[in-house]
Design a protein around this motif. Structure first.
Motif, PDB file in Angstrom:
ATOM      1  N   GLU A   1       0.834  -1.206   0.000  1.00 21.83           N
ATOM      2  CA  GLU A   1       0.000   0.000   0.000  1.00 21.83           C
ATOM      3  C   GLU A   1       0.867   1.254   0.000  1.00 21.83           C
ATOM      4  O   GLU A   1       1.920   1.283   0.642  1.00 21.83           O
ATOM      5  CB  GLU A   1      -0.928  -0.010   1.219  1.00 21.83           C
ATOM      6  CG  GLU A   1      -1.991   1.062   1.184  1.00 21.83           C
ATOM      7  CD  GLU A   1      -3.147   0.788   2.129  1.00 21.83           C
ATOM      8  OE1 GLU A   1      -3.904   1.733   2.387  1.00 21.83           O
ATOM      9  OE2 GLU A   1      -3.306  -0.359   2.606  1.00 21.83           O
ATOM     10  N   VAL A   2       0.402   2.260  -0.716  1.00 20.37           N
ATOM     11  CA  VAL A   2       1.044   3.569  -0.767  1.00 20.37           C
ATOM     12  C   VAL A   2       0.192   4.510   0.070  1.00 20.37           C
ATOM     13  O   VAL A   2      -1.024   4.583  -0.109  1.00 20.37           O
ATOM     14  CB  VAL A   2       1.139   4.083  -2.221  1.00 20.37           C
ATOM     15  CG1 VAL A   2       1.661   5.506  -2.263  1.00 20.37           C
ATOM     16  CG2 VAL A   2       2.006   3.155  -3.055  1.00 20.37           C
ATOM     17  N   ARG A   3       0.843   5.254   0.964  1.00 22.71           N
ATOM     18  CA  ARG A   3       0.112   6.159   1.847  1.00 22.71           C
ATOM     19  C   ARG A   3       0.830   7.505   1.931  1.00 22.71           C
ATOM     20  O   ARG A   3       2.036   7.591   1.833  1.00 22.71           O
ATOM     21  CB  ARG A   3       0.041   5.573   3.272  1.00 22.71           C
ATOM     22  CG  ARG A   3      -0.554   4.199   3.343  1.00 22.71           C
ATOM     23  CD  ARG A   3      -1.819   4.025   4.130  1.00 22.71           C
ATOM     24  NE  ARG A   3      -2.362   5.133   4.817  1.00 22.71           N
ATOM     25  CZ  ARG A   3      -2.477   5.222   6.150  1.00 22.71           C
ATOM     26  NH1 ARG A   3      -2.034   4.277   6.929  1.00 22.71           N
ATOM     27  NH2 ARG A   3      -3.049   6.272   6.692  1.00 22.71           N
ATOM     28  N   MET A   4       0.066   8.529   2.155  1.00 21.43           N
ATOM     29  CA  MET A   4       0.550   9.861   2.535  1.00 21.43           C
ATOM     30  C   MET A   4       1.584  10.453   1.585  1.00 21.43           C
ATOM     31  O   MET A   4       2.589  11.014   2.013  1.00 21.43           O
ATOM     32  CB  MET A   4       1.091   9.835   3.958  1.00 21.43           C
ATOM     33  CG  MET A   4       0.061   9.396   4.959  1.00 21.43           C
ATOM     34  SD  MET A   4       0.792   9.183   6.570  1.00 21.43           S
ATOM     35  CE  MET A   4      -0.291   7.938   7.245  1.00 21.43           C
ATOM     36  N   LEU A   5       1.341  10.348   0.297  1.00 23.55           N
ATOM     37  CA  LEU A   5       2.211  10.984  -0.683  1.00 23.55           C
ATOM     38  C   LEU A   5       2.059  12.492  -0.567  1.00 23.55           C
ATOM     39  O   LEU A   5       0.945  13.008  -0.555  1.00 23.55           O
ATOM     40  CB  LEU A   5       1.823  10.527  -2.101  1.00 23.55           C
ATOM     41  CG  LEU A   5       2.550  11.203  -3.257  1.00 23.55           C
ATOM     42  CD1 LEU A   5       4.030  10.846  -3.254  1.00 23.55           C
ATOM     43  CD2 LEU A   5       1.902  10.798  -4.579  1.00 23.55           C
ATOM     44  N   ALA A   6       3.172  13.187  -0.463  1.00 26.21           N
ATOM     45  CA  ALA A   6       3.141  14.651  -0.385  1.00 26.21           C
ATOM     46  C   ALA A   6       4.398  15.215  -1.038  1.00 26.21           C
ATOM     47  O   ALA A   6       5.487  14.687  -0.853  1.00 26.21           O
ATOM     48  CB  ALA A   6       3.067  15.120   1.070  1.00 26.21           C
ATOM     49  N   VAL A   7       4.202  16.280  -1.800  1.00 23.73           N
ATOM     50  CA  VAL A   7       5.318  16.982  -2.438  1.00 23.73           C
ATOM     51  C   VAL A   7       5.197  18.449  -2.071  1.00 23.73           C
ATOM     52  O   VAL A   7       4.102  19.034  -2.120  1.00 23.73           O
ATOM     53  CB  VAL A   7       5.289  16.792  -3.971  1.00 23.73           C
ATOM     54  CG1 VAL A   7       6.384  17.610  -4.644  1.00 23.73           C
ATOM     55  CG2 VAL A   7       5.445  15.312  -4.322  1.00 23.73           C
ATOM     56  N   ALA A   8       6.314  19.053  -1.699  1.00 27.32           N
ATOM     57  CA  ALA A   8       6.333  20.479  -1.359  1.00 27.32           C
ATOM     58  C   ALA A   8       5.839  21.295  -2.545  1.00 27.32           C
ATOM     59  O   ALA A   8       6.153  20.985  -3.700  1.00 27.32           O
ATOM     60  CB  ALA A   8       7.750  20.912  -0.970  1.00 27.32           C
ATOM     61  N   ARG A   9       5.096  22.318  -2.267  1.00 26.59           N
ATOM     62  CA  ARG A   9       4.529  23.156  -3.329  1.00 26.59           C
ATOM     63  C   ARG A   9       5.622  23.654  -4.281  1.00 26.59           C
ATOM     64  O   ARG A   9       5.461  23.620  -5.494  1.00 26.59           O
ATOM     65  CB  ARG A   9       3.775  24.329  -2.712  1.00 26.59           C
ATOM     66  CG  ARG A   9       3.099  25.220  -3.756  1.00 26.59           C
ATOM     67  CD  ARG A   9       2.239  26.291  -3.121  1.00 26.59           C
ATOM     68  NE  ARG A   9       1.079  25.763  -2.449  1.00 26.59           N
ATOM     69  CZ  ARG A   9      -0.060  25.415  -3.056  1.00 26.59           C
ATOM     70  NH1 ARG A   9      -0.159  25.521  -4.351  1.00 26.59           N
ATOM     71  NH2 ARG A   9      -1.087  24.977  -2.370  1.00 26.59           N
ATOM     72  N   ALA A  10       6.730  24.089  -3.748  1.00 28.44           N
ATOM     73  CA  ALA A  10       7.816  24.628  -4.579  1.00 28.44           C
ATOM     74  C   ALA A  10       8.475  23.564  -5.450  1.00 28.44           C
ATOM     75  O   ALA A  10       9.142  23.887  -6.426  1.00 28.44           O
ATOM     76  CB  ALA A  10       8.871  25.289  -3.690  1.00 28.44           C
ATOM     77  N   ALA A  11       8.260  22.289  -5.118  1.00 28.60           N
ATOM     78  CA  ALA A  11       8.905  21.205  -5.863  1.00 28.60           C
ATOM     79  C   ALA A  11       7.968  20.525  -6.858  1.00 28.60           C
ATOM     80  O   ALA A  11       8.390  19.618  -7.577  1.00 28.60           O
ATOM     81  CB  ALA A  11       9.440  20.161  -4.882  1.00 28.60           C
ATOM     82  N   ARG A  12       6.750  20.959  -6.923  1.00 26.08           N
ATOM     83  CA  ARG A  12       5.785  20.296  -7.808  1.00 26.08           C
ATOM     84  C   ARG A  12       6.139  20.509  -9.270  1.00 26.08           C
ATOM     85  O   ARG A  12       6.691  21.526  -9.648  1.00 26.08           O
ATOM     86  CB  ARG A  12       4.381  20.785  -7.489  1.00 26.08           C
ATOM     87  CG  ARG A  12       3.979  20.311  -6.111  1.00 26.08           C
ATOM     88  CD  ARG A  12       2.568  20.567  -5.776  1.00 26.08           C
ATOM     89  NE  ARG A  12       2.338  20.152  -4.394  1.00 26.08           N
ATOM     90  CZ  ARG A  12       1.255  20.402  -3.734  1.00 26.08           C
ATOM     91  NH1 ARG A  12       0.267  21.044  -4.313  1.00 26.08           N
ATOM     92  NH2 ARG A  12       1.133  19.999  -2.497  1.00 26.08           N
ATOM     93  N   GLY A  13       5.820  19.496 -10.058  1.00 26.16           N
ATOM     94  CA  GLY A  13       6.101  19.571 -11.486  1.00 26.16           C
ATOM     95  C   GLY A  13       7.516  19.169 -11.849  1.00 26.16           C
ATOM     96  O   GLY A  13       7.903  19.252 -13.010  1.00 26.16           O
ATOM     97  N   ARG A  14       8.284  18.710 -10.885  1.00 23.06           N
ATOM     98  CA  ARG A  14       9.674  18.316 -11.137  1.00 23.06           C
ATOM     99  C   ARG A  14       9.858  16.807 -11.176  1.00 23.06           C
ATOM    100  O   ARG A  14      10.964  16.322 -11.348  1.00 23.06           O
ATOM    101  CB  ARG A  14      10.579  18.916 -10.061  1.00 23.06           C
ATOM    102  CG  ARG A  14      10.621  20.446 -10.123  1.00 23.06           C
ATOM    103  CD  ARG A  14      11.342  21.083  -8.959  1.00 23.06           C
ATOM    104  NE  ARG A  14      12.692  20.583  -8.765  1.00 23.06           N
ATOM    105  CZ  ARG A  14      13.468  20.948  -7.750  1.00 23.06           C
ATOM    106  NH1 ARG A  14      13.032  21.828  -6.863  1.00 23.06           N
ATOM    107  NH2 ARG A  14      14.670  20.451  -7.631  1.00 23.06           N
ATOM    108  N   GLY A  15       8.774  16.051 -10.969  1.00 24.37           N
ATOM    109  CA  GLY A  15       8.853  14.599 -11.046  1.00 24.37           C
ATOM    110  C   GLY A  15       9.045  13.886  -9.724  1.00 24.37           C
ATOM    111  O   GLY A  15       9.181  12.656  -9.707  1.00 24.37           O
TER     112      GLY A  15
END
Length: 165
Positions: free
Chosen positions: A87-101
């Motif tokens: 199971e994959v849980r709690m995926l989060a990416v910093a706003r400033a890092a979004r769109g970078r893969g």
């Protein structure tokens, strides 16, 4: 800048907890009623998650871009996984890092770990409003599994996805 996926280090737990809560709050994913059922504290408790599962981070140099919790088999951190599933849980990416893969790299790392552990599938839950995440999951081959949708708190139905390995 190259993105590296690795296990979170204890020195990063507080920052990853803050990043995760901030990502969920800013995107409105903790706005389901006056009380979030303690989920904010659960998101922040990276050390607790690391004791029961594998917490991965995406980093570029020394910059923390995001994180995810990979649950290799059914146990205390699973919501919907069966004994032969991860199971994959709690995926989060910093706003400033979004769109970078970073998000994609984190999910791919979970899928690779599930394959290595010979799991039958990888499953996850997502809020209906998490459309960007849903597009990512679908692009990576996950399909909706409506029979597994569920409500962690009254009024919040989580959508389920699965990827057969």
């Amino acid at each position: 800048m190259d993105i590296v996926i690795r296990r979170a280090r204890p020195a990063e737990y507080a920052a990853l907890g803050d990043l995760t809560v901030e990502a969920y709050l800013r995107d409105g994913f903790l706005a389901f009623g006056a009380e979030d059922g303690g989920y904010r504290d659960h998101l922040r408790d990276v050390a607790g998650r690391a004791d029961a599962a594998e917490v991965l981070v995406a980093v570029a140099g020394e910059q923390l871009l995001g994180g995810v919790t990979f649950v290799p088999s059914a146990g205390p951190m699973t919501d919907i996984a069966r004994a032969d599933e991860a199971e994959v849980r709690m995926l989060a990416v910093a706003r400033a890092a979004r769109g970078r893969g970073a998000g994609e790299a984190l999910v791919r790392a979970c899928v690779e770990r599930a394959r290595a552990a010979e799991r039958a599938a990888v499953v996850l839950s997502t809020q209906p409003t998490m459309r960007a995440a849903q597009r990512l999951y679908e692009r990576l081959g996950f399909v909706r599994a409506p029979r597994r949708d569920w409500e962690p708190v009254p009024g919040l139905t989580l959508l389920s996805y699965e990827l057969t390995l």
